[in-house]
Motif scaffolding. Structure first.
Motif, PDB file in Angstrom:
ATOM      1  N   PHE A 378       0.856  -1.184   0.000  1.00 13.74           N
ATOM      2  CA  PHE A 378       0.000   0.000   0.000  1.00 13.74           C
ATOM      3  C   PHE A 378       0.892   1.233   0.000  1.00 13.74           C
ATOM      4  N   MET A 379       0.582   2.173  -0.891  1.00 13.25           N
ATOM      5  CA  MET A 379       1.325   3.423  -0.940  1.00 13.25           C
ATOM      6  C   MET A 379       0.394   4.572  -0.573  1.00 13.25           C
ATOM      7  N   PHE A 380       0.772   5.293   0.484  1.00 13.66           N
ATOM      8  CA  PHE A 380       0.030   6.470   0.941  1.00 13.66           C
ATOM      9  C   PHE A 380       0.830   7.710   0.570  1.00 13.66           C
ATOM     10  N   SER A 381       0.123   8.769   0.230  1.00 18.72           N
ATOM     11  CA  SER A 381       0.825   9.992  -0.161  1.00 18.72           C
ATOM     12  C   SER A 381       0.008  11.223   0.198  1.00 18.72           C
ATOM     13  N   GLY A 382       0.726  12.319   0.344  1.00 19.65           N
ATOM     14  CA  GLY A 382       0.106  13.609   0.628  1.00 19.65           C
ATOM     15  C   GLY A 382       1.110  14.714   0.366  1.00 19.65           C
ATOM     16  N   LYS A 383       0.642  15.909   0.139  1.00 26.29           N
ATOM     17  CA  LYS A 383       1.508  17.038  -0.184  1.00 26.29           C
ATOM     18  C   LYS A 383       1.704  17.929   1.036  1.00 26.29           C
ATOM     19  N   LEU A 384       2.840  18.600   1.054  1.00 29.59           N
ATOM     20  CA  LEU A 384       3.133  19.574   2.100  1.00 29.59           C
ATOM     21  C   LEU A 384       3.976  20.691   1.521  1.00 29.59           C
ATOM     22  N   GLN A 385       4.005  21.796   2.208  1.00 27.83           N
ATOM     23  CA  GLN A 385       4.814  22.931   1.785  1.00 27.83           C
ATOM     24  C   GLN A 385       5.822  23.275   2.862  1.00 27.83           C
ATOM     25  N   VAL A 386       7.061  23.437   2.454  1.00 34.73           N
ATOM     26  CA  VAL A 386       8.141  23.825   3.341  1.00 34.73           C
ATOM     27  C   VAL A 386       8.918  24.958   2.677  1.00 34.73           C
ATOM     28  N   ASN A 387       8.943  26.126   3.329  1.00 34.01           N
ATOM     29  CA  ASN A 387       9.628  27.302   2.791  1.00 34.01           C
ATOM     30  C   ASN A 387       9.144  27.644   1.384  1.00 34.01           C
ATOM     31  N   GLY A 388       7.846  27.551   1.213  1.00 34.92           N
ATOM     32  CA  GLY A 388       7.255  27.903  -0.071  1.00 34.92           C
ATOM     33  C   GLY A 388       7.407  26.860  -1.157  1.00 34.92           C
ATOM     34  N   GLN A 389       8.056  25.737  -0.859  1.00 31.98           N
ATOM     35  CA  GLN A 389       8.262  24.665  -1.836  1.00 31.98           C
ATOM     36  C   GLN A 389       7.283  23.533  -1.560  1.00 31.98           C
ATOM     37  N   THR A 390       6.653  23.042  -2.617  1.00 26.46           N
ATOM     38  CA  THR A 390       5.705  21.938  -2.480  1.00 26.46           C
ATOM     39  C   THR A 390       6.428  20.613  -2.631  1.00 26.46           C
ATOM     40  N   TYR A 391       6.165  19.712  -1.687  1.00 28.77           N
ATOM     41  CA  TYR A 391       6.766  18.389  -1.686  1.00 28.77           C
ATOM     42  C   TYR A 391       5.659  17.329  -1.635  1.00 28.77           C
ATOM     43  N   VAL A 392       6.063  16.099  -1.927  1.00 30.59           N
ATOM     44  CA  VAL A 392       5.170  14.949  -1.803  1.00 30.59           C
ATOM     45  C   VAL A 392       5.781  13.980  -0.808  1.00 30.59           C
ATOM     46  N   LYS A 393       4.985  13.543   0.128  1.00 33.31           N
ATOM     47  CA  LYS A 393       5.418  12.533   1.081  1.00 33.31           C
ATOM     48  C   LYS A 393       4.764  11.210   0.714  1.00 33.31           C
ATOM     49  N   ARG A 394       5.577  10.183   0.524  1.00 31.43           N
ATOM     50  CA  ARG A 394       5.050   8.856   0.187  1.00 31.43           C
ATOM     51  C   ARG A 394       5.483   7.866   1.242  1.00 31.43           C
ATOM     52  N   ILE A 395       4.578   6.959   1.588  1.00 33.02           N
ATOM     53  CA  ILE A 395       4.876   5.915   2.569  1.00 33.02           C
ATOM     54  C   ILE A 395       4.405   4.586   2.009  1.00 33.02           C
ATOM     55  N   LEU A 396       5.286   3.596   2.027  1.00 30.71           N
ATOM     56  CA  LEU A 396       4.961   2.248   1.570  1.00 30.71           C
ATOM     57  C   LEU A 396       4.881   1.312   2.765  1.00 30.71           C
ATOM     58  N   VAL A 397       3.844   0.507   2.806  1.00 34.13           N
ATOM     59  CA  VAL A 397       3.722  -0.531   3.831  1.00 34.13           C
ATOM     60  C   VAL A 397       3.349  -1.838   3.134  1.00 34.13           C
ATOM     61  N   PRO A 398       3.839  -2.980   3.620  1.00 37.75           N
ATOM     62  CA  PRO A 398       3.499  -4.270   2.980  1.00 37.75           C
ATOM     63  C   PRO A 398       2.003  -4.538   3.083  1.00 37.75           C
ATOM     64  N   ALA A 399       1.467  -5.145   2.055  1.00 38.32           N
ATOM     65  CA  ALA A 399       0.049  -5.495   2.043  1.00 38.32           C
ATOM     66  C   ALA A 399      -0.192  -6.921   2.526  1.00 38.32           C
ATOM     67  N   ILE A 400       0.773  -7.814   2.342  1.00 38.98           N
ATOM     68  CA  ILE A 400       0.602  -9.212   2.744  1.00 38.98           C
ATOM     69  C   ILE A 400       0.488  -9.303   4.264  1.00 38.98           C
ATOM     70  N   ASP A 401      -0.474 -10.098   4.730  1.00 39.92           N
ATOM     71  CA  ASP A 401      -0.660 -10.291   6.172  1.00 39.92           C
ATOM     72  C   ASP A 401       0.657 -10.764   6.793  1.00 39.92           C
ATOM     73  N   PRO A 402       1.021 -10.209   7.977  1.00 41.17           N
ATOM     74  CA  PRO A 402       2.310 -10.603   8.605  1.00 41.17           C
ATOM     75  C   PRO A 402       2.454 -12.092   8.832  1.00 41.17           C
ATOM     76  N   SER A 403       1.337 -12.808   9.047  1.00 43.00           N
ATOM     77  CA  SER A 403       1.428 -14.254   9.283  1.00 43.00           C
ATOM     78  C   SER A 403       1.872 -15.012   8.055  1.00 43.00           C
ATOM     79  N   GLN A 404       1.832 -14.377   6.887  1.00 44.90           N
ATOM     80  CA  GLN A 404       2.210 -15.032   5.645  1.00 44.90           C
ATOM     81  C   GLN A 404       3.567 -14.580   5.137  1.00 44.90           C
ATOM     82  N   ARG A 405       4.265 -13.773   5.938  1.00 46.22           N
ATOM     83  CA  ARG A 405       5.576 -13.285   5.559  1.00 46.22           C
ATOM     84  C   ARG A 405       6.638 -13.780   6.512  1.00 46.22           C
ATOM     85  N   THR A 406       7.851 -13.871   6.042  1.00 54.09           N
ATOM     86  CA  THR A 406       8.968 -14.199   6.914  1.00 54.09           C
ATOM     87  C   THR A 406       9.251 -13.012   7.817  1.00 54.09           C
ATOM     88  N   PRO A 407       9.765 -13.233   9.017  1.00 48.59           N
ATOM     89  CA  PRO A 407      10.032 -12.128   9.945  1.00 48.59           C
ATOM     90  C   PRO A 407      11.008 -11.126   9.351  1.00 48.59           C
TER      91      PRO A 407
END
Length: 407
Positions: A378-407
């Motif tokens: 899953f990729m989440f994203s949102g915009k922010l402004q710092v010192n008048g500059q527009t940026y994009v923040k993206r965050i990736l998290v695994p979608a597969i249930d933890p019980s089905q993945r190796t530690p």
């Protein structure tokens, strides 16, 4: 002793032997049981062949059987044969799991009721190998105009996921032989095998290099075509950059064999035509393949004055798929928000706030040695402004249930 007397004595002995064998005869039904055991130990294909042969013999011996009855019996025979071949009824369960390509795979671990045919899959690593988990802080990724500093995150979007499983795709690491075959199909000849590549090849107007999977940062098997000065421009009146790229790929039999969308960046020279790969997730739709920065990729053709100067893309590989249980949208949102930076002292520079308002299912490469995976995330994203500059923040998290993945 006369001959009649010898005959009578032999008959008496025969009766005694018959009586003895009668008292040692197997129990009732033993012969039938033994026959069934012998039949069940024979290979399924042989049992099916003999059953069908017996059926045909019966039909030959009874020519008066109506055609309709023959058809019904054929359906029954074929159905019984299918059950025999599948293994149902013999051990009370199905046959061993297999991939879409037919390769036998190990069964899921005990308790993994929703595990796919690949067993536990490796956990994705985002941003220089930091593993993220739905139960731990995920890792933010920085793309074009991305922001990598500390932030406070909130969720203001809408993300109602309607699926509970998604496919995982697996491929076998390409070999030098497969690389040579790919190059030969393009008309290129092997020259060397430089470090980090499966091969370097030469054609009349370009150099081709083929590379396998890169572990860190994760990168898919790929090819790179570097044009020489003799590479001619693509001649097509009124053609758009995408048209020119399409023509070049068709001339070299490199058209994508997967679904995609096209994005053209004409802000600089060379113009970049990108074919962004998609995977199909049943119940969800198309999901883009992204790198560790959240950027979509697949195949790219760079054009300078209608002349292709570089083409790079995913090396064709055979892919198997298997469905896996995924986390809920609520769990994914909570995992994304867990990235919020801790509060800073009042005197420190205020931490910018980001309202995450976009979420989508994507696919990421997870290298795993001889076999690697394309897994949903899953990729989440949102915009922010710092010192008048527009940026994009993206965050990736695994979608597969933890019980089905190796530690």
């Amino acid at each position: 002793m006369s001959e009649p007397e010898e005959e009578l004595e032999l008959q008496a002995l025969q009766r005694q032997l018959d009586d003895a064998f009668e008292t040692t005869r197997p129990r009732t039904g033993f012969e039938d049981e033994l026959w069934l055991r012998m039949q069940s130990s024979r290979p399924a294909r042989i049992r099916l062949r003999d059953a069908f042969a017996g059926f045909v013999q019966v039909i030959r011996e009874v020519p008066a059987v109506p055609a309709g009855a023959v058809a019904v019996l054929l359906v029954v025979v074929i159905g019984v044969g299918t059950v025999a071949l599948s293994g149902l009824g013999r051990h009370g369960g199905g046959a061993n799991s297999s991939t879409a390509g037919g390769a036998n795979l190990s069964a899921p671990d005990a308790g993994q009721l929703y595990a796919g045919n690949f067993g536990r899959v490796p956990t994705p690593m985002f941003n220089n190998g930091a593993k993220s988990s739905t139960s731990a802080q995920p890792t933010a990724v920085q793309g074009a105009s991305g922001y990598s500093g500390p932030v406070q995150l909130t969720w203001t979007g809408k993300f109602d996921l309607t699926i509970s499983t998604a496919p995982v795709f697996r491929y076998r690491e390409p070999s030098t032989n497969e690389s040579d075959q790919f190059a030969s199909a393009l008309g290129a000849v092997l020259r060397t095998r430089p470090a980090g590549f499966l091969g370097s090849y030469q054609a009349s107007d370009y150099t081709l290099k083929v590379r396998g999977t890169v572990q860190s940062p994760p990168s898919s098997p790929a090819y790179f075509i570097f044009s020489s000065l003799s590479m001619p421009p693509v001649e097509a009146a009124g053609a758009t950059p995408q048209d020119l790229a399409d023509i070049f790929l068709a001339q070299h039999s490199l058209q994508p064999q997967w679904s995609y969308t096209v994005a053209v960046d004409s802000s600089s020279d060379p113009v970049k035509v990108r074919y962004q790969r998609q995977f199909q997730a049943p119940g969800y739709g198309a999901a883009y393949l992204v790198d560790v920065n959240g950027e979509r990729y697949g195949l790219e053709v760079d054009l300078s004055a209608n002349r292709p100067v570089l083409a790079s893309g995913l090396l064709p590989v055979s892919i198997d798929g298997a469905d896996y249980k995924i986390v809920s949208s609520d769990d994914a949102i909570q995992a994304a928000l867990a990235f919020s930076s801790p509060a800073q002292p009042a005197a420190a520079t205020p931490i910018p706030s980001v309202q995450l308002n976009q979420a989508e299912l994507v696919y990421v490469l997870v290298p795993a040695g001889n076999h690697s995976f394309y897994e949903p995330a899953f990729m989440f994203s949102g915009k922010l402004q710092v010192n008048g500059q527009t940026y994009v923040k993206r965050i990736l998290v695994p979608a597969i249930d933890p019980s089905q993945r190796t530690p």
